[in-house]
Design a protein around this motif. Structure first.
Motif, mmCIF file in Angstrom:
data_model
loop_
_atom_site.group_PDB
_atom_site.id
_atom_site.type_symbol
_atom_site.label_atom_id
_atom_site.label_comp_id
_atom_site.label_asym_id
_atom_site.label_seq_id
_atom_site.Cartn_x
_atom_site.Cartn_y
_atom_site.Cartn_z
ATOM 1 N N LEU A 17 53.400 33.098 52.532
ATOM 2 C CA LEU A 17 51.593 33.326 52.750
ATOM 3 C C LEU A 17 50.881 33.624 51.192
ATOM 4 N N SER A 18 51.360 34.036 50.326
ATOM 5 C CA SER A 18 50.659 34.153 49.084
ATOM 6 C C SER A 18 51.209 33.012 48.275
ATOM 7 N N LEU A 19 52.000 32.290 49.046
ATOM 8 C CA LEU A 19 51.653 30.886 47.928
ATOM 9 C C LEU A 19 50.669 30.408 48.807
ATOM 10 N N ALA A 20 50.470 29.832 50.145
ATOM 11 C CA ALA A 20 49.578 29.570 50.514
ATOM 12 C C ALA A 20 48.051 29.510 49.864
ATOM 13 N N GLU A 21 47.853 31.650 50.017
ATOM 14 C CA GLU A 21 46.573 31.809 49.623
ATOM 15 C C GLU A 21 46.688 31.121 47.888
ATOM 16 N N SER A 22 47.645 31.059 47.111
ATOM 17 C CA SER A 22 47.061 30.343 45.735
ATOM 18 C C SER A 22 47.324 28.989 45.799
ATOM 19 N N LEU A 23 47.890 28.251 46.653
ATOM 20 C CA LEU A 23 47.473 26.863 46.312
ATOM 21 C C LEU A 23 46.316 26.802 47.299
ATOM 22 N N ILE A 24 45.392 27.162 48.278
ATOM 23 C CA ILE A 24 44.215 27.346 48.340
ATOM 24 C C ILE A 24 43.328 27.169 47.667
ATOM 25 N N GLU A 25 43.422 28.585 46.614
ATOM 26 C CA GLU A 25 42.526 29.064 45.672
ATOM 27 C C GLU A 25 42.522 27.695 44.250
ATOM 28 N N GLN A 26 43.832 27.599 44.337
ATOM 29 C CA GLN A 26 43.846 26.048 43.588
ATOM 30 C C GLN A 26 43.249 25.114 43.879
#
Lengths: 120, 237
Positions: free
Chosen positions: A4-13
């Motif tokens: 989930l935190s990876l998904a958040e970072s990738l969305i932010e990127q």
């Protein structure tokens, strides 16, 4: 579970990159996941769908390419693909190698963007 | 309307890697040697650390510890008894430590006055594997009460480690610990990994562990999982 935190970072990127490129709504996203990245594709998809809500990636499809580990074998002097991630030795000659050339990545490759219809 | 394709080609771990490289440069400049301790919950990280901090201080060295935990501050309290500076990082549910958390918790800490910094990661053999914390060496603990095939079950973690510690070795006989199987699994996932056996409780193997710490300090190698330099190739480790 850190998907989930990876998904958040990738969305932010992706949001940042799309904004820098003139904005728009993301309809699809191509990702590469290395076998050694330890990322569970199903969990990432789930996390992505949840975290993308309300962002410019809302509803985007996630195309995931899984990359096998490639090590450089010092004996064969060549890159060789490993059939699994439990045995870090050349499948051809048996020489152990820690020289990983592919398989650790979690990379955002490309995104497909639709220009937003200008508001009336 | 046809969508346009935008090339991104960015790694999702890049942000962490960038911060980890900054940390590594800071640690190097301050002359502090950093170890990232990882294991499943209950493998004995905190007891090992408690004893290690005490022994290093008795030897006239200056260790400190940063302890990651999901919810409590119990571990930091335990470690503070050694007299070494200790800080707790409560991750509030997060399953691993990230370089940014380390940076924030170092604020106001005189790194120049330290010889060793131990980062006790959250007990978890999956998530911490992918986060470089700027360490000199990543040490994975595996207790004799766990399955001998753990390295095969969690290859990214064991593969990313610089050394393996087989802990609670005083219980080896009682638990029917299969030494050969563990070494074989470790060698398969991480050929050539330095492996030590110890018991923090009885003190067995602690001397070799301290020797290892001093050796890493003397040679300050680049960790196997150190993030590649900007624009560089993979770590090759």
């Amino acid at each position: 579970m850190h998907e989930l935190s990876l998904a958040e970072s990738l969305i932010e990127q992706v949001e940042r990159a799309v904004e820098a490129a003139g904005g728009g709504h993301v309809t699809a996203l191509q990702l590469s996941i290395g076998a050694l990245a330890g990322v569970d594709a199903a969990a990432l998809r789930f996390g992505f769908d949840v975290a993308a809500q309300g962002t410019r990636l809302d509803g985007a499809t996630l195309d995931i390419t899984l990359l096998p580990v490639i090590i450089h074998c010092p004996s064969c002097d060549a890159g060789v693909e490993l059939p699994d991630i439990q045995h870090f030795r050349c499948p051809r000659c048996g020489t152990p190698s820690l020289d990983v050339r592919q398989g650790r990545e979690l990379t955002i490759e490309t995104v497909e963007v639709l220009d937003e219809t200008p508001s009336p | 309307m046809k969508p346009r394709v935008l090339e991104i080609r960015q790694g999702v771990f890049e942000k962490n890697d960038l911060l980890a490289r900054d940390l590594r440069a800071r640690f190097e400049a301050a002359g502090v040697t950093v170890f990232n301790l990882v294991s499943s919950p209950g493998a004995g990280k905190t007891l090992l650390l408690e004893r290690t901090l005490t022994l290093l201080r008795e030897g006239g060295l200056r260790p400190a510890a940063l302890v990651g935990d999901v919810a409590t501050e119990n571990d930091a309290k335990r470690l503070a008894r050694s007299g070494a500076p200790t800080r707790q990082i409560v991750t509030a549910g997060n399953c691993h430590l990230e370089a940014g958390m380390i940076g924030r918790h170092l604020e106001g800490w005189p790194l120049d006055d330290l010889d060793f910094l131990f980062i006790e990661n959250v007990g978890n053999l999956v998530c911490p594997a992918h986060y470089d914390l700027g360490e000199n060496a990543r040490v994975v603990l595996l207790s004799v009460t766990e399955g001998e095939d753990k390295p095969l079950k969690y290859p990214p973690m064991f593969h990313s480690a610089d050394a393996a510690l087989i802990t609670k070795i005083d219980l080896a006989e009682a638990t029917g610990f299969d030494r050969a199987a563990v070494y074989e699994a470790l060698e398969s996932v991480r050929p050539g990994i330095e492996t030590l056996e110890l018991s923090a409780r009885t003190g067995q193997g602690m001397e070799a562990w301290l020797d290892y710490l001093l050796r890493v300090r003397a040679t300050s190698p680049l960790a196997a999982f150190a993030s590649p330099a900007p624009g560089g190739e993979g770590t090759g480790a």
